[in-house]
Design an enzyme around this catalytic site. Structure first.
Site: not given
Length: 318
Positions: A102, A231, A294
């Site tokens: 990730d 982010y 994921h």
């Protein structure tokens, strides 16, 4: 002793970083993603250590027991790569193998882009390398997916934190770590992404309530802002990455991804990693597609460990 996980905090790149380490031998770094910490690699650490490797899994900046700088501008890919270089220097190594999942994969790809002289090889989970897009990330995401897209919702400081706070920490961890949606994470109009994600009533066999509790306790201590700031720094990273537009990853690389990962089929990931662009950008790579979602290193620990070890074997004579 390879059977014991050791913990310490070290000063690197202007922050105190907590690391977990196990084993002795060639250094292998394991870099986690959102929302996790070193503990996400618990299955791989012992396996790799028992095969003769010195495994180091840090809490990335903003996570766990590592410092969490206040400003979102302190979370660009350049900061992440600086932390990793500091970690490699701390152990007195010139070149290492790096494994990232990730956001840890994003950091690992960019480490290889900026400092190929410090990387022997690269294993990335879930996230393939992509070249810098001509458009600014947040503008692109908002135009393409609207306000419901999770990255868009994470931009405003405090918005996601307030939404998460409507649930206890264990519920938040279940919503993220047990995600079984295969399409992109886009909430319906007027809904926050955390409300859109389901809380499974039954746990999958690969994780226990106690293990989820370890995550919940850690995030209760640290909060989520550090992880969300990755982010919030995406646009700044994009601006600073302009000189590397179109650059290739020349390091030997392996991508491991689940066939039920978020956006793998409907989001274009499968098409991308099988196409010419990825082959051009990362010419020396192999792709392994596993049956999973994921958080593949936890869902399929033995298979992921075996794939990492098979890759490490290439460098056994270095």
């Amino acid at each position: 002793m390879s059977d014991q996980v050791r913990h310490q905090r070290i000063k690197i790149n202007g922050i105190w970083m907590h690391i977990a380490e196990q084993g002795t031998g060639p250094l292998v770094l394991l870099l986690h993603g959102f929302p996790q910490f070193w503990y996400s690699w618990r299955h791989q650490m012992g396996c790799l250590a028992n095969k003769g490797y010195h495994v180091v899994a840090p809490d990335m900046r903003g996570y766990g027991a590592t410092d969490s700088p206040v400003s979102p501008t302190s979370y660009t890919v350049f900061h992440l790569v600086g932390d990793i270089i500091g970690l490699i220097d701390h152990f007195g190594e010139q070149k290492v193998v790096v494994v990232g999942a990730d956001w840890g994969a994003v950091a690992a790809w960019h480490l290889s882009l900026f400092r190929p002289d410090r990387v022997k090889g690269l294993v990335c989970l879930c996230v393939p390398f992509k070249s810098r897009h001509p458009a600014k990330p947040t503008e692109l995401f908002t135009q393409t997916f609207g306000d419901g897209f999770y990255i868009t919702q994470f931009q405003e400081p405090g918005r996601a934190e307030r939404a998460f706070a409507r649930y206890d920490y264990l519920a938040v961890m279940k919503k993220f770590l047990l995600i079984n949606k295969t399409d992109l994470l886009i909430a319906p109009p007027g809904m926050e992404i955390i409300d859109y994600l389901e809380t499974p009533s039954l746990l999958p066999t690969w994780i226990t309530e106690e293990e989820l509790g370890v995550y919940a306790d850690k995030f209760q201590e640290s909060g989520f802002t550090g992880g969300l700031n990755y982010y919030r720094a995406m646009d700044l990273s994009w601006e600073l990455l302009a000189p590397w537009q179109g650059s290739k990853i020349t390091i030997p690389s392996k991508l491991i991804i689940g066939d039920k990962d978020i956006g793998f089929k409907d989001g274009g990931t499968k098409e991308y990693i099988e196409g010419n662009t990825f082959k051009t950008l990362v010419p020396d790579h192999e792709v392994v597609i596993l049956d999973g979602h994921h958080f593949i290193q936890e869902e399929k620990p033995q298979q992921v460990s075996a794939e990492i070890l098979s890759f490490l074997a290439k460098f056994s004579c270095d």
